[in-house]
Every structure is written in C-alpha cells, then in structure tokens.
Design a protein around this motif. Structure first.
Motif, mmCIF file in Angstrom:
data_model
loop_
_atom_site.group_PDB
_atom_site.id
_atom_site.type_symbol
_atom_site.label_atom_id
_atom_site.label_comp_id
_atom_site.label_asym_id
_atom_site.label_seq_id
_atom_site.Cartn_x
_atom_site.Cartn_y
_atom_site.Cartn_z
ATOM 1 N N ALA A 53 0.728 -1.410 0.127
ATOM 2 C CA ALA A 53 0.004 -0.012 -0.023
ATOM 3 C C ALA A 53 0.836 1.249 0.069
ATOM 4 N N VAL A 54 0.560 2.210 -0.722
ATOM 5 C CA VAL A 54 1.321 3.344 -0.939
ATOM 6 C C VAL A 54 0.605 4.556 -0.740
ATOM 7 N N SER A 55 0.877 5.173 0.287
ATOM 8 C CA SER A 55 0.309 6.582 0.569
ATOM 9 C C SER A 55 0.573 7.658 -0.406
ATOM 10 N N ARG A 56 -0.336 8.182 -1.042
ATOM 11 C CA ARG A 56 -0.313 9.372 -2.045
ATOM 12 C C ARG A 56 -0.137 10.750 -1.408
ATOM 13 N N VAL A 57 -0.509 10.782 -0.007
ATOM 14 C CA VAL A 57 -0.500 12.253 0.625
ATOM 15 C C VAL A 57 0.655 12.065 1.724
ATOM 16 N N ALA A 58 1.638 10.958 1.749
ATOM 17 C CA ALA A 58 2.694 11.150 2.527
ATOM 18 C C ALA A 58 3.568 12.452 2.874
ATOM 19 N N PHE A 59 3.793 12.837 1.568
ATOM 20 C CA PHE A 59 4.882 14.093 1.352
ATOM 21 C C PHE A 59 4.076 15.198 1.178
ATOM 22 N N SER A 60 2.581 15.379 1.384
ATOM 23 C CA SER A 60 1.848 16.689 0.939
ATOM 24 C C SER A 60 2.384 17.573 2.288
ATOM 25 N N GLY A 61 2.660 17.230 3.398
ATOM 26 C CA GLY A 61 2.642 18.233 4.488
ATOM 27 C C GLY A 61 4.233 18.435 4.909
ATOM 28 N N SER A 62 5.086 17.366 4.072
ATOM 29 C CA SER A 62 6.473 17.677 4.599
ATOM 30 C C SER A 62 7.212 17.306 3.232
ATOM 31 N N PRO A 63 8.408 17.799 3.375
ATOM 32 C CA PRO A 63 9.381 17.483 1.888
ATOM 33 C C PRO A 63 10.017 16.076 1.994
ATOM 34 N N ILE A 64 10.367 15.410 0.874
ATOM 35 C CA ILE A 64 10.911 14.549 0.763
ATOM 36 C C ILE A 64 12.329 14.335 1.406
ATOM 37 N N ALA A 65 12.710 13.450 2.389
ATOM 38 C CA ALA A 65 13.721 13.567 3.082
ATOM 39 C C ALA A 65 14.858 12.387 2.743
ATOM 40 N N ARG A 66 16.120 12.876 3.049
ATOM 41 C CA ARG A 66 17.123 11.807 2.712
ATOM 42 C C ARG A 66 16.794 10.591 3.773
ATOM 43 N N GLY A 67 16.721 9.182 3.110
ATOM 44 C CA GLY A 67 16.418 8.106 3.887
ATOM 45 C C GLY A 67 14.793 7.618 3.488
ATOM 46 N N ASP A 68 14.085 8.448 3.138
ATOM 47 C CA ASP A 68 12.778 8.142 2.660
ATOM 48 C C ASP A 68 12.900 7.048 1.631
ATOM 49 N N VAL A 69 11.772 6.124 1.844
ATOM 50 C CA VAL A 69 11.650 5.176 0.678
ATOM 51 C C VAL A 69 10.455 5.556 -0.215
ATOM 52 N N VAL A 70 10.692 5.872 -1.554
ATOM 53 C CA VAL A 70 9.714 6.571 -2.402
ATOM 54 C C VAL A 70 9.229 5.536 -3.555
ATOM 55 N N VAL A 71 7.923 5.562 -3.945
ATOM 56 C CA VAL A 71 7.267 4.999 -5.270
ATOM 57 C C VAL A 71 7.325 5.949 -6.107
ATOM 58 N N PHE A 72 7.816 5.990 -7.340
ATOM 59 C CA PHE A 72 7.966 7.052 -8.378
ATOM 60 C C PHE A 72 7.603 6.414 -9.808
ATOM 61 N N ASP A 73 7.131 7.471 -10.702
ATOM 62 C CA ASP A 73 7.030 7.175 -11.892
ATOM 63 C C ASP A 73 8.397 7.369 -12.713
ATOM 64 N N GLY A 74 8.947 6.135 -13.386
ATOM 65 C CA GLY A 74 10.330 6.174 -13.802
ATOM 66 C C GLY A 74 10.261 6.639 -15.301
ATOM 67 N N ARG A 75 9.307 7.096 -15.955
ATOM 68 C CA ARG A 75 9.125 7.567 -17.259
ATOM 69 C C ARG A 75 10.110 8.721 -17.684
ATOM 70 N N GLY A 76 10.715 8.762 -18.480
ATOM 71 C CA GLY A 76 11.550 9.736 -18.754
ATOM 72 C C GLY A 76 13.001 9.815 -17.936
ATOM 73 N N SER A 77 13.209 8.699 -16.918
ATOM 74 C CA SER A 77 14.312 8.768 -16.342
ATOM 75 C C SER A 77 14.811 7.076 -16.244
ATOM 76 N N PHE A 78 14.300 6.385 -15.635
ATOM 77 C CA PHE A 78 14.541 5.005 -15.048
ATOM 78 C C PHE A 78 13.801 4.000 -16.196
ATOM 79 N N ALA A 79 12.529 4.188 -16.949
ATOM 80 C CA ALA A 79 11.822 3.539 -17.642
ATOM 81 C C ALA A 79 11.798 3.802 -19.059
ATOM 82 N N PRO A 80 11.762 2.898 -20.102
ATOM 83 C CA PRO A 80 11.813 2.936 -21.547
ATOM 84 C C PRO A 80 10.536 4.160 -21.766
#
Length: 221
Positions: free
Chosen positions: A58-85
């Motif tokens: 389960a992935v919270s889509r609002v986890a970073f709505s109130g605070s910035p992404i920090a070093r050490g956070d585990v993130v789920v991300f859309d890799g299109r344009g970077s990691f993905a073809p």
C-alpha cells in the motif's frame, strides 16, 4: 400475465441495484487509489530485505503533502523519462490488458519503481570513502538497511543533486538498477520530485508479511 409482471419487476430492480452498487464501489475505489492510497506489486529484489519479490504494498499518495521528501525516505515513483523506456512496444491492446493487471496489483507496473532517497536538492553524494562508505556533504553514511553482504556501492560516483531532483538507490545494491546505472544517460539518473507517487506504508500480501512498514529502517537524520 399479471403475476408474471409482478415477479419480473423486483428481479430487474435487484439486478439494477447490484449493478449500481458495483459501479459505485469501483468509482470509490478508483478515487481512493488516485488520491489517497494506491496498490503496487514488487517485481524484483532491488529493495531487499525491506521488500521482497511478489510483495503487494500500500502506497500513501499524501505522505509528502505536508513535509518535503527527506534523505532516507523510501519512495514509489514514475520512472518514465528517467528509469523506464518511453515505449513498451506492446501496442494499445497489450498495454490495456496489462494495465488492468497493474490496477489490481497482480502484475508489476513496468514504469513504477521503489527506491530509497540518498540525496535531495543541494546534496553532494559520493562513493566511496577509504573504508567503503557513501558520503553526503562529506559525512559518511551509516546504512543499516543495505542488504547483508552488499557493499554500499561498487561503482564510484560524485554527484551534486540539483533543485527539484532526487538521487535514488536500492537497498540491495548488488541487484538494483538505480541512479548509479544511469549516470551516462540523459538526466544522469536523477529523478524529478514531481514524479514521486508516494511512500510505501504497508505490506498487504503475502499474509505472512502483512503489516505496516517500519520507518526505523530510514537513515538516521
């Protein structure tokens, strides 16, 4: 004939109610997954031991709505344009069929990734010190989350993270395609912060791993 009509009408109303209920449930589920909590399938061991191949998370889509992404956070991300073809090559029908499986969490999404944040905007991330540690802004990192037996990295790098970007690595460093693998590619392996979907908050499947994910496996700040 009168009796036949009185029996048929309640039956039709029952089917209509059931169909409307199903449509409403799908709509509610879609809204929840679009804005609050989504579901993803883990296809590889790149985040072991935290996440195992075959895990559904389960992935919270609002986890970073109130605070910035920090070093050490585990993130789920859309890799299109970077990691993905950019093109899967399956055609619209293949993409549609696979998209249904991705939505139900029974097949992996080929453009969505899970990694750990090692560098945020302004960070100077390097590999490695004489004793094999990564450094951020000159400070060696203690990384208890790295897969047992793995080196922090066998590939040297020296990166300054620009604004709006993240430097991301898998915890299973020997089995992870991550920012290190894309140093020579456009973008240099850096992922835009606006591509982050959310943060894993729980393992839903298999049942013997069911439970909330621990934040204690983040890097000590």
């Amino acid at each position: 004939m009168q009796g036949f009509r009185t029996e048929r009408r309640p039956r039709l109303l029952g089917w209509r109610s059931a169909l409307l209920g199903l449509i409403a449930a799908i709509l509610v589920c879609g809204l929840v997954r679009a804005f609050l909590v989504d579901l993803y399938y883990i296809p590889s061991g790149s985040m072991e031991p935290l996440l195992q191949p075959g895990d559904r998370i389960a992935v919270s889509r609002v986890a970073f709505s109130g605070s910035p992404i920090a070093r050490g956070d585990v993130v789920v991300f859309d890799g299109r344009g970077s990691f993905a073809p950019l093109d899967s090559g399956r055609g619209w029908l293949g993409d549609a069929v696979r998209g249904v499986g991705e939505w139900f969490g029974i097949v992996p999404n080929e453009t969505v990734y899970v990694k750990r944040v090692l560098g945020v905007a302004g960070d100077h991330v390097t590999c490695c010190t004489a004793d094999g540690h990564l450094t951020v802004n000159g400070r060696p990192l203690d990384e208890p989350y790295v897969y047992p037996g793995d080196a922090p990295s066998t590939q040297p790098f020296d990166v300054v993270v620009p604004p709006g970007r993240l430097w991301l690595l898998g915890d299973h460093r020997a089995d992870s395609v991550d920012s290190r693998s894309l140093l020579g590619a456009p973008g240099g392996g850096l992922v835009r912060t606006d591509r982050v979907i959310g943060e894993p908050i729980a393992i839903l499947w298999p049942l013997d791993r069911l439970g909330a994910m621990s934040s204690t496996q983040k890097e000590a700040q």
